[in-house]
Motif scaffolding. Structure first.
Motif, PDB file in Angstrom:
ATOM      1  N   ASP A  55     -40.927  17.189 -75.716  1.00 22.29           N
ATOM      2  CA  ASP A  55     -41.976  17.998 -76.343  1.00 22.29           C
ATOM      3  C   ASP A  55     -42.906  17.153 -77.210  1.00 22.29           C
ATOM      4  OD1 ASP A  55     -40.750  20.167 -75.192  1.00 22.29           O
ATOM      5  OD2 ASP A  55     -39.770  20.866 -77.029  1.00 22.29           O
TER       6      ASP A  55
ATOM      7  N   ASN B 112     -35.273  23.838 -66.527  1.00 22.64           N
ATOM      8  CA  ASN B 112     -35.850  24.281 -65.261  1.00 22.64           C
ATOM      9  C   ASN B 112     -37.085  23.463 -64.883  1.00 22.64           C
ATOM     10  OD1 ASN B 112     -33.902  26.286 -64.832  1.00 22.64           O
ATOM     11  ND2 ASN B 112     -35.071  27.806 -66.021  1.00 22.64           N
ATOM     12  N   SER B 113     -37.879  23.123 -65.880  1.00 20.20           N
ATOM     13  CA  SER B 113     -39.060  22.297 -65.616  1.00 20.20           C
ATOM     14  C   SER B 113     -38.648  20.903 -65.145  1.00 20.20           C
ATOM     15  CB  SER B 113     -39.927  22.191 -66.867  1.00 20.20           C
ATOM     16  OG  SER B 113     -40.412  23.457 -67.259  1.00 20.20           O
ATOM     17  N   ILE B 114     -37.602  20.365 -65.758  1.00 19.27           N
ATOM     18  CA  ILE B 114     -37.103  19.050 -65.361  1.00 19.27           C
ATOM     19  C   ILE B 114     -36.542  19.106 -63.948  1.00 19.27           C
ATOM     20  CG2 ILE B 114     -35.444  17.224 -65.900  1.00 19.27           C
ATOM     21  CD1 ILE B 114     -35.669  18.116 -68.869  1.00 19.27           C
TER      22      ILE B 114
ATOM     23  N   ASP C  57     -37.454  21.095 -61.554  1.00 21.29           N
ATOM     24  CA  ASP C  57     -38.570  21.216 -60.612  1.00 21.29           C
ATOM     25  C   ASP C  57     -39.205  19.863 -60.308  1.00 21.29           C
ATOM     26  OD1 ASP C  57     -38.185  23.935 -60.472  1.00 21.29           O
ATOM     27  OD2 ASP C  57     -39.786  24.444 -61.904  1.00 21.29           O
ATOM     28  N   VAL C  58     -39.429  19.064 -61.338  1.00 18.66           N
ATOM     29  CA  VAL C  58     -40.094  17.777 -61.112  1.00 18.66           C
ATOM     30  C   VAL C  58     -39.154  16.795 -60.420  1.00 18.66           C
ATOM     31  CG1 VAL C  58     -39.566  16.619 -63.318  1.00 18.66           C
ATOM     32  CG2 VAL C  58     -41.710  16.129 -62.144  1.00 18.66           C
TER      33      VAL C  58
ATOM     34  N   THR D  49     -40.390  12.830 -70.202  1.00 12.70           N
ATOM     35  CA  THR D  49     -39.921  14.095 -70.775  1.00 12.70           C
ATOM     36  C   THR D  49     -40.060  14.079 -72.291  1.00 12.70           C
ATOM     37  OG1 THR D  49     -37.597  13.482 -71.161  1.00 12.70           O
ATOM     38  CG2 THR D  49     -38.180  14.146 -68.934  1.00 12.70           C
TER      39      THR D  49
ATOM     40  N   VAL E 138     -42.987  16.439 -68.528  1.00  9.12           N
ATOM     41  CA  VAL E 138     -42.422  17.790 -68.683  1.00  9.12           C
ATOM     42  C   VAL E 138     -41.821  17.919 -70.070  1.00  9.12           C
ATOM     43  CG1 VAL E 138     -41.989  18.231 -66.236  1.00  9.12           C
ATOM     44  CG2 VAL E 138     -40.266  17.037 -67.588  1.00  9.12           C
ATOM     45  N   ASN E 139     -41.885  19.124 -70.608  1.00  9.22           N
ATOM     46  CA  ASN E 139     -41.279  19.383 -71.910  1.00  9.22           C
ATOM     47  C   ASN E 139     -39.764  19.510 -71.788  1.00  9.22           C
ATOM     48  OD1 ASN E 139     -43.706  19.373 -73.369  1.00  9.22           O
ATOM     49  ND2 ASN E 139     -44.121  21.508 -72.834  1.00  9.22           N
TER      50      ASN E 139
ATOM     51  N   ASP F 254     -37.327  21.356 -71.166  1.00  7.69           N
ATOM     52  CA  ASP F 254     -36.928  22.614 -70.547  1.00  7.69           C
ATOM     53  C   ASP F 254     -36.216  22.252 -69.240  1.00  7.69           C
ATOM     54  OD1 ASP F 254     -37.241  25.673 -70.086  1.00  7.69           O
ATOM     55  OD2 ASP F 254     -38.041  24.734 -68.260  1.00  7.69           O
TER      56      ASP F 254
END
Length: 430
Positions: A214, A258-260, A262-263, A212, A253-254, A256
């Motif tokens: 950015d 929601n992105s975390i 999801d993964v 994780t 993942v950046n 974020d």
């Protein structure tokens, strides 16, 4: 909830179970963790045999030959065996007197003797050939004088001398390995000698790795200003491979939530355990812990009182662990090897899952200034019969290069203060 060093190890061990079992071919089993107790069902070797090329005979027939005497009612002096002077009969390569025996058979390895050795006889053997009935001693070719039909034994032999007896390597009923033992070269060879072409082992743990941040770029990407390369992916993977764990890279993942999320959810469907790096401190964009909670993980700990590696979080959902580690390379590696690895070894089936502590002497002074347990990575060496741990003075959170070649950690207690070179500390091999 921040926990101490020992508490962190225990809470992870208490929340994992061994992985399932599979059967693999023996040629694929090296380095795997065996999932069954191995008990010998037969003797190895299965028959008494010769350790080299030579002759099998009755030891009693040689009593009194050479410079060793045996007291026996059937000794050379009372027998009908013929004493010979080897030098006269066999020429210059003979160097002592002996006893002449009739050679009644020649046996290669893989053949079975058909004749019985009796008084005054011998059987010629190749290496690995079975010990003939009636014989109880073996001598090397080079210790004799011989023709195609006769052999002169030039020294006395004891019963059993130079005989490899059935079961000398492995005896029927012998326990050779307990469940949870790593299959090394010796165990693989022993399993083969017992005729086991397949073996039950614990499956490899599938560890999903999530990077994780950015600021993180993959190693083959061009760095933009403010970015760093994703070294954690490779550091963590390499450390896992040693202990029957298969790294599965789930991606980067950046920062974020929601992105975390999801993964993480993807990883739960594919893997037995999840390991993330980055996003576990207290900054505005450290979102891994909140993502874990959103997915339904029960937090077991939020930080460990160690250095490096304090920033971390551990959670469990439906029996699966997530190990959220720092984004700093040395911190994540230290936490993985020192805190998480016992639980991962337990999952992988290892009998000895927890660290096996040893004593080691510090190569030079070290001062623990921050009141937490310090975990010092170093290299073991043996000097004057004592174990020393040699370590680089650069032990910071981001200094991964000082881990190159390291094979151990020294555990410096929180209250240690200044420790001088030569002082004993506990530690373990990685």
């Amino acid at each position: 909830m921040k926990v101490n060093y020992d508490e962190a190890i225990k809470v992870l061990l208490d929340n994992v179970n061994r992985i399932d079992i599979e059967e693999v071919g023996l040629e694929e089993s090296y380095g795997r963790v065996i999932a069954e107790k191995v008990v010998a069902e037969e003797n190895v070797p299965p028959f008494s045999r010769s350790p080299y090329d030579g002759y099998a005979f009755r030891a009693e027939d040689t009593f009194g030959v050479g410079d060793i005497s045996f007291i026996s009612s059937n000794s050379m002096e009372n027998s009908d065996l013929e004493k010979v002077d080897s030098e006269k009969e066999f020429g210059s390569r003979a160097d002592t007197k002996g006893v002449r025996l009739q050679v009644i058979e020649n046996i290669r390895a893989g053949q079975t003797p058909t004749k019985t050795v009796t008084q005054g006889t011998a059987i010629r053997l190749m290496t690995g050939a079975p010990l003939p009935a009636g014989a109880d001693a073996i001598c090397k070719y080079e210790d004799t004088d011989f023709t195609d039909t006769e052999v002169v034994i030039k020294k006395s032999y004891k019963p059993g001398e130079n005989v490899i007896y059935a079961g000398e390597d492995v005896k029927k009923g012998q326990i050779l390995a307990e469940e949870g033992t790593v299959i090394d070269a010796g165990l693989a060879g022993t399993l083969a000698s017992l005729g086991k072409s397949k073996v039950k082992v614990f499956k490899k743990v599938r560890a999903g790795i999530i990077s994780t941040g950015d600021e993180v770029a993959e190693v083959d990407e061009e760095l933009r200003e403010g970015q760093i390369r994703n070294s954690n992916r490779y550091t963590i993977s390499a450390a896992l491979l040693k202990y029957n764990t298969k790294p599965v890279y789930l991606g980067h993942v950046n920062d974020d939530e929601n992105s975390i999320v999801d993964v993480i959810e993807k990883g739960l469907t594919e893997c037995n355990v999840l390991i993330s790096t980055g996003g576990v401190s207290v900054g505005d964009y450290d979102l891994v812990i909140s993502a874990m909670e959103k997915v339904g993980f029960k937090l077991l700990a939020d930080g460990v009182r160690i250095k490096p590696g304090m920033a971390s979080a551990y959670g469990v959902r439906d029996g699966k662990l997530m190990l959220a580690l720092s984004g700093n390379p040395a911190s994540s590696l230290t936490n993985l090897q020192c805190i998480c690895m016992p639980a991962l070894r337990k999952m992988a089936g290892y009998k000895a899952a927890d660290h096996q502590l040893i004593e080691m002497k510090l190569s030079h002074d070290f001062k623990n200034k921050n009141g937490n347990v310090r975990l010092i990575r170093g290299k073991l060496s043996l000097r004057g019969g004592e174990v020393f741990v040699d370590f680089n003075s650069s032990q910071g959170n981001v200094v991964i290069s000082s881990a190159i070649g390291c094979d151990a950690y020294a555990i410096i207690p929180a209250e240690a203060g200044l420790l001088t070179a030569g002082e004993l500390v506990a530690g373990f091999i990685v």
